[in-house]
Design a protein around this motif. Structure first.
Motif, short mmCIF file in Angstrom:
data_model
loop_
_atom_site.label_atom_id
_atom_site.label_comp_id
_atom_site.label_asym_id
_atom_site.label_seq_id
_atom_site.Cartn_x
_atom_site.Cartn_y
_atom_site.Cartn_z
N TYR A 339 -4.91 52.71 -13.47
CA TYR A 339 -4.79 51.77 -14.54
C TYR A 339 -4.92 52.38 -15.97
N TYR A 340 -5.95 53.53 -15.77
CA TYR A 340 -6.32 54.09 -17.05
C TYR A 340 -5.23 55.20 -17.56
N LEU A 341 -4.36 55.71 -16.50
CA LEU A 341 -3.37 56.39 -16.90
C LEU A 341 -2.15 55.82 -17.46
N ASP A 342 -1.93 54.67 -17.14
CA ASP A 342 -1.01 53.79 -17.67
C ASP A 342 -1.18 53.54 -19.02
N VAL A 343 -2.47 52.99 -19.30
CA VAL A 343 -2.81 52.75 -20.52
C VAL A 343 -2.63 54.07 -21.66
N ILE A 344 -3.39 55.09 -21.09
CA ILE A 344 -3.45 56.12 -22.28
C ILE A 344 -1.95 56.79 -22.19
N ARG A 345 -1.19 56.80 -21.27
CA ARG A 345 0.30 57.40 -21.34
C ARG A 345 0.96 56.55 -22.36
N GLY A 346 0.97 55.15 -22.41
CA GLY A 346 1.36 54.28 -23.36
C GLY A 346 0.94 54.40 -24.74
N ILE A 347 -0.41 54.78 -24.83
CA ILE A 347 -0.79 55.13 -26.22
C ILE A 347 -0.43 56.27 -26.79
N ILE A 348 -0.40 57.36 -25.94
CA ILE A 348 -0.21 58.78 -26.19
C ILE A 348 1.27 58.85 -26.53
N LEU A 349 1.99 58.65 -25.62
CA LEU A 349 3.42 58.79 -25.81
C LEU A 349 4.35 57.85 -26.31
N LYS A 350 3.83 56.62 -26.02
CA LYS A 350 4.78 55.67 -26.56
C LYS A 350 4.33 55.10 -27.84
N GLY A 351 3.16 55.24 -28.10
CA GLY A 351 2.42 54.42 -29.40
C GLY A 351 2.07 53.16 -29.23
N ASN A 352 1.96 52.70 -27.91
CA ASN A 352 1.32 51.55 -27.72
C ASN A 352 -0.10 51.00 -28.02
N GLY A 353 -0.39 49.93 -28.32
CA GLY A 353 -1.81 49.51 -28.23
C GLY A 353 -2.48 48.84 -27.18
N LEU A 354 -3.84 48.38 -27.30
CA LEU A 354 -4.19 47.74 -25.98
C LEU A 354 -3.75 46.48 -25.44
N PHE A 355 -2.93 45.94 -26.65
CA PHE A 355 -2.47 44.32 -26.29
C PHE A 355 -1.12 44.45 -25.47
N GLU A 356 -0.47 45.64 -25.43
CA GLU A 356 0.85 45.89 -24.69
C GLU A 356 0.39 45.83 -23.12
N GLN A 357 -0.82 46.49 -22.82
CA GLN A 357 -1.26 46.69 -21.42
C GLN A 357 -2.85 46.16 -21.16
N VAL A 358 -2.93 45.01 -21.95
CA VAL A 358 -4.13 44.44 -21.89
C VAL A 358 -4.72 44.00 -20.43
N GLU A 359 -3.81 43.85 -19.52
CA GLU A 359 -4.00 43.38 -18.18
C GLU A 359 -4.78 44.61 -17.46
N TYR A 360 -4.59 45.78 -17.73
CA TYR A 360 -4.94 46.94 -17.21
C TYR A 360 -6.37 46.83 -17.78
N VAL A 361 -6.46 46.99 -19.13
CA VAL A 361 -7.81 46.87 -19.55
C VAL A 361 -8.94 46.09 -19.02
N PHE A 362 -8.51 44.71 -18.66
CA PHE A 362 -9.38 43.65 -17.99
C PHE A 362 -9.49 44.10 -16.74
N VAL A 363 -8.58 44.78 -15.87
CA VAL A 363 -8.93 45.31 -14.60
C VAL A 363 -10.11 46.52 -14.63
N LEU A 364 -9.99 47.36 -15.78
CA LEU A 364 -11.05 48.37 -15.98
C LEU A 364 -12.58 47.69 -16.18
N LEU A 365 -12.30 46.77 -16.88
CA LEU A 365 -13.50 45.96 -17.38
C LEU A 365 -14.16 45.30 -15.94
N PHE A 366 -13.23 44.87 -15.15
CA PHE A 366 -13.88 44.12 -13.80
C PHE A 366 -14.40 45.23 -13.02
N PHE A 367 -13.81 46.59 -13.01
CA PHE A 367 -14.39 47.73 -12.00
C PHE A 367 -15.79 47.96 -12.74
#
Length: 386
Positions: A339-367
């Motif tokens: 989940y972390y790789l999907d989020v940071i690759r989106g932020i670094i390469l695609k210019g995403n924010g947290l809201f584009e992959q917020v479900e992965y952030v919640f999964v990490l918070l659950f972890f």
């Protein structure tokens, strides 16, 4: 009043535990060196060594046409930067010797009627012989060859139409657009993955050795005699290593920018925030391991098996998860680095924010929540046993 004093004492003791960890680390310069410089070393080694970009592929040519068109065809390969001409042979059977000995990876056979067929507007056949002992390299090479041949064919078709009609009637003008990684550099894909791998390994190792070292030195009994619950003890243990891990993450980003010109296209604050979340996932996993293993040697072995192997294989760092058997795909959902790789690759390469992959952030918070609870329960059980 009593509750307020009790809470104040607990908070003060918590910071005392954190301060003790900092002092203990400061007295061990080797640990500081490992924590600070090993991540940069790994980034440099993996960044320069692990790449899917294949260049300078040795090329052997059997040119039976020996015309200006065949020379131009070969120049297309050499000027692409992917191939390096190692020589010409006059008999196509001699190509076998180059491929068998490894002196060449690709052979090209150009027929006698190559130029005549092109001038007549007929299809012309060119034999491409590729060393397939390395299947991945062979597939990449075939992609390069197809790209070069298509470009050459399009140009020659346009020239032929001009000769016949006197007009510049273009053939199919293919204009591909590459988003997010315009140079198609594999290092841009690998560096975020390396960041996840390095952070997971370092955080788990740092905290997993913490309690194991306390138990070997005999200071764990003094630690549990403090008026703190396991939750506060865990928090005191995590604070110093979380600070050091965050410093590591910043250094990795700086090294990626300086050495590989990798720029963060998205929000830097979002990247650092999700990195902090991931850091605490790794720190909690390390604490769980430290409560299971009884020595630092066994701790390091368990930490290596539980972090390097899953993160390298099941996170999508190198191998696409969708190509794995369904059993491994299911197991990959238990790996926080996925989940972390999907989020940071989106932020670094695609210019995403947290809201584009917020479900992965919640999964990490659950972890974080789940591993903290497990670490607390394990530590509570360990305290009862002692």
């Amino acid at each position: 009043m009593f509750l307020w004093l009790s809470r104040k004492i607990k908070i003060k003791t918590l910071f005392n535990i954190a301060e003790k960890e900092f002092v203990q680390l400061s007295r061990d310069p080797r640990s500081i060196f490992i924590i600070i410089f090993i991540p940069i070393f790994l980034l440099v080694v993996f960044g320069y060594g692990v790449t899917m970009d294949i260049k300078n592929i040795n090329l052997i040519v059997c040119d039976q046409s020996k015309t200006s068109l065949s020379d131009e065809f070969i120049r297309e390969f050499i000027s692409s930067g992917f191939f390096k001409l190692v020589g010409y042979v006059d008999d196509l059977r001699k190509i076998d010797g180059f491929l068998v000995s490894g002196r060449a990876k690709v052979g090209i056979v150009i027929s006698h009627d190559f130029a005549n067929e092109i001038e007549l507007g007929r299809p012309v056949k060119v034999q491409i012989i590729v060393d397939g002992s390395d299947a991945n390299t062979a597939n990449v090479v075939l992609g390069y060859v197809q790209q070069i041949v298509q470009g050459f064919s399009r140009d020659e078709i346009e020239n032929y139409i001009f000769k016949i009609t006197g007009r510049n009637i273009p053939a199919i003008d293919l204009k591909p657009r590459i988003w997010f990684n315009q140079e198609l550099k594999s290092v841009n894909f690998f560096i975020p993955g390396l960041m996840g791998l390095i952070m997971m390994v370092m955080t788990v190792l740092m905290t997993s050795l913490s309690i194991s070292r306390e138990r070997e030195l005999g200071s764990f009994e003094r630690l549990i005699s403090t008026p703190l619950s396991p939750n506060f003890i865990i928090a005191g243990k995590l604070i110093p290593y979380a600070v050091l891990a965050f410093i590591d993450s910043v250094l990795i980003l700086l090294a990626g920018y300086i050495l590989f010109n990798l720029k963060v296209k998205g929000d830097l604050f979002s990247l650092l925030l999700v990195t902090v979340i991931f850091i605490f996932c790794g720190l909690n996993i390390g604490l769980i391991i430290s409560t299971v293993a009884r020595s630092q040697q066994s701790t390091m072995a368990i930490a290596f098996i539980s972090t390097v192997v899953p993160t390298f294989i099941l996170s999508g760092f190198v191998f696409p998860i969708r190509n794995m058997p369904w059993v491994l795909q299911m197991l990959s959902y238990l790996v926080p680095a996925r989940y972390y790789l999907d989020v940071i690759r989106g932020i670094i390469l695609k210019g995403n924010g947290l809201f584009e992959q917020v479900e992965y952030v919640f999964v990490l918070l659950f972890f974080i929540f789940f591993t903290f609870v497990v670490a607390s329960l394990r530590l509570r059980k360990l305290m009862r046993e002692i």
